[in-house]
Design a protein around this motif. Structure first.
Motif, PDB file in Angstrom:
ATOM      1  N   GLN A  49       0.830  -1.204   0.000  1.00  0.00           N
ATOM      2  CA  GLN A  49       0.000   0.000   0.000  1.00  0.00           C
ATOM      3  C   GLN A  49       0.866   1.257   0.000  1.00  0.00           C
ATOM      4  O   GLN A  49       1.831   1.374   0.759  1.00  0.00           O
ATOM      5  N   VAL A  50       0.503   2.219  -0.851  1.00  0.00           N
ATOM      6  CA  VAL A  50       1.166   3.521  -0.847  1.00  0.00           C
ATOM      7  C   VAL A  50       0.111   4.619  -0.792  1.00  0.00           C
ATOM      8  O   VAL A  50      -1.064   4.401  -1.094  1.00  0.00           O
ATOM      9  N   ILE A  70       1.957  -1.058  -4.922  1.00  0.00           N
ATOM     10  CA  ILE A  70       3.267  -1.319  -5.523  1.00  0.00           C
ATOM     11  C   ILE A  70       3.166  -2.595  -6.354  1.00  0.00           C
ATOM     12  O   ILE A  70       2.819  -3.659  -5.831  1.00  0.00           O
ATOM     13  N   ILE A  76       3.719   1.902  -9.705  1.00  0.00           N
ATOM     14  CA  ILE A  76       2.577   1.976  -8.799  1.00  0.00           C
ATOM     15  C   ILE A  76       1.312   1.913  -9.634  1.00  0.00           C
ATOM     16  O   ILE A  76       1.203   2.552 -10.688  1.00  0.00           O
ATOM     17  N   VAL A  95       4.874   9.862  -3.757  1.00  0.00           N
ATOM     18  CA  VAL A  95       4.453   8.527  -3.363  1.00  0.00           C
ATOM     19  C   VAL A  95       5.100   8.185  -2.031  1.00  0.00           C
ATOM     20  O   VAL A  95       6.326   8.238  -1.898  1.00  0.00           O
ATOM     21  N   TYR A  96       4.274   7.853  -1.040  1.00  0.00           N
ATOM     22  CA  TYR A  96       4.777   7.475   0.284  1.00  0.00           C
ATOM     23  C   TYR A  96       4.593   5.978   0.474  1.00  0.00           C
ATOM     24  O   TYR A  96       3.473   5.471   0.414  1.00  0.00           O
ATOM     25  N   ALA A  97       5.695   5.271   0.699  1.00  0.00           N
ATOM     26  CA  ALA A  97       5.675   3.819   0.875  1.00  0.00           C
ATOM     27  C   ALA A  97       6.291   3.459   2.217  1.00  0.00           C
ATOM     28  O   ALA A  97       7.104   4.200   2.775  1.00  0.00           O
ATOM     29  N   GLY A 106       8.242   6.388   6.563  1.00  0.00           N
ATOM     30  CA  GLY A 106       8.411   5.641   5.331  1.00  0.00           C
ATOM     31  C   GLY A 106       9.362   6.316   4.364  1.00  0.00           C
ATOM     32  O   GLY A 106      10.239   7.088   4.742  1.00  0.00           O
ATOM     33  N   GLU A 108       9.672   8.508   0.644  1.00  0.00           N
ATOM     34  CA  GLU A 108       8.981   9.342  -0.335  1.00  0.00           C
ATOM     35  C   GLU A 108       9.682   9.256  -1.685  1.00  0.00           C
ATOM     36  O   GLU A 108      10.900   9.380  -1.765  1.00  0.00           O
ATOM     37  N   LEU A 136      12.199   1.551  -5.649  1.00  0.00           N
ATOM     38  CA  LEU A 136      12.030   1.279  -4.228  1.00  0.00           C
ATOM     39  C   LEU A 136      12.960   0.146  -3.805  1.00  0.00           C
ATOM     40  O   LEU A 136      13.258  -0.761  -4.587  1.00  0.00           O
ATOM     41  N   ILE A 142       7.970  -2.618   2.796  1.00  0.00           N
ATOM     42  CA  ILE A 142       7.789  -2.165   1.413  1.00  0.00           C
ATOM     43  C   ILE A 142       7.977  -3.361   0.495  1.00  0.00           C
ATOM     44  O   ILE A 142       9.060  -3.956   0.453  1.00  0.00           O
TER      45      ILE A 142
END
Length: 259
Positions: A49-50, A70, A76, A95-97, A106, A108, A136, A142
């Motif tokens: 989830q992001v 992801i 994404i 995008v924050y993961a 997390g 960015e 990532l 993640i």
């Protein structure tokens, strides 16, 4: 048969969360809460989830958010309606993961390319791929989620998640999740009167379901991505099914455009 043109209004979940967490333009007159009756996620429970945070001063709500999944180290999957306004300016998307908190913790990442399904429109094919400007690093919090290859049976449990509103003026700070249940395209079509060929529905108990702030987020069955959150009928948490873009129906397009 319900006539949606005269009886219902389809509210696309643009997930407009502004700087002060007020609702965006589409939802101003219709306060919408979070994933109704959802539970707070634990760190690492949903590593795929992001959160997407889009800053765009050309539109009224300036900063708004959506969910996403992801699907590779640098891709994404989200809803097309979340990013259609910034296709030519992907750098506006953050995008924050690796976090369960709203724009906190997390990792960015920025986006370098937005690809929207060419047949998107009319509440159909509401899906888009974001390419990150750098890959990532996968770890315990993640990770990617595989795309479902075949349709799931009616009544199968599906997990939905997102940072939707907890009230009409406040977003959920902690990622929420809930359980919905798959129904067939034909059964959903009988309930809604109109449904795109690339869309699928999930039913849930009254008072549960996705809402504003959850757009683009995942619907997952047995560890595979089965749907992308698209829209609800009338207010959230009512008796109508929630509508998602069907990952199985769009899988070929997704894989082609990841390459």
């Amino acid at each position: 048969m319900i006539n949606l043109k005269s009886v219902l209004t389809i509210f696309t979940l643009v997930a407009a969360i502004s700087v002060n967490f007020t609702l965006g333009r589409i939802h101003k007159s219709h306060p919408q809460p979070r994933i109704y009756s959802g539970r707070s996620a634990a760190q690492g429970q949903f590593p795929y989830q992001v959160l997407l945070n889009i800053e765009d001063d050309r539109i009224e709500y300036i900063i708004y958010a959506c969910g996403g999944s992801i699907i590779s180290r640098d891709h994404i999957l989200t809803a097309a309606h979340c990013v259609e306004h910034v296709v030519e300016m992907p750098e506006l998307i953050s995008v924050y993961a690796g976090t369960i908190y709203y724009i906190t913790g997390g990792v960015e990442k920025r986006v370098s390319l937005v690809t929207i399904h060419p047949a998107y429109g009319g509440n159909n094919n509401d899906i888009a791929i974001l390419k990150l400007n750098s890959a990532l690093e996968f770890n315990d919090v993640i990770n990617s989620i595989p795309l479902a290859k075949k349709n799931i049976p009616d009544g199968a449990q599906v997990i939905v998640s997102g940072w939707g509103h907890v009230s009409s003026t406040k977003a959920s700070y902690v990622l929420q999740y809930d359980t919905e249940y798959s129904i067939s395209h034909a059964q959903c079509l009988r309930r809604l009167d109109r449904l795109g060929s690339a869309m699928r529905c999930m039913r849930r108990p009254l008072g549960h379901g996705v809402c504003s702030g959850d757009s683009g987020g995942p619907a997952v069955h047995n560890g595979e991505l089965i749907g992308v959150n698209s829209y609800v009928i009338n207010d959230c948490g009512l008796g109508f099914p929630d509508v998602f873009t069907d990952v199985v129906a769009t899988r070929g397009w997704i894989i082609k455009n990841m390459k």
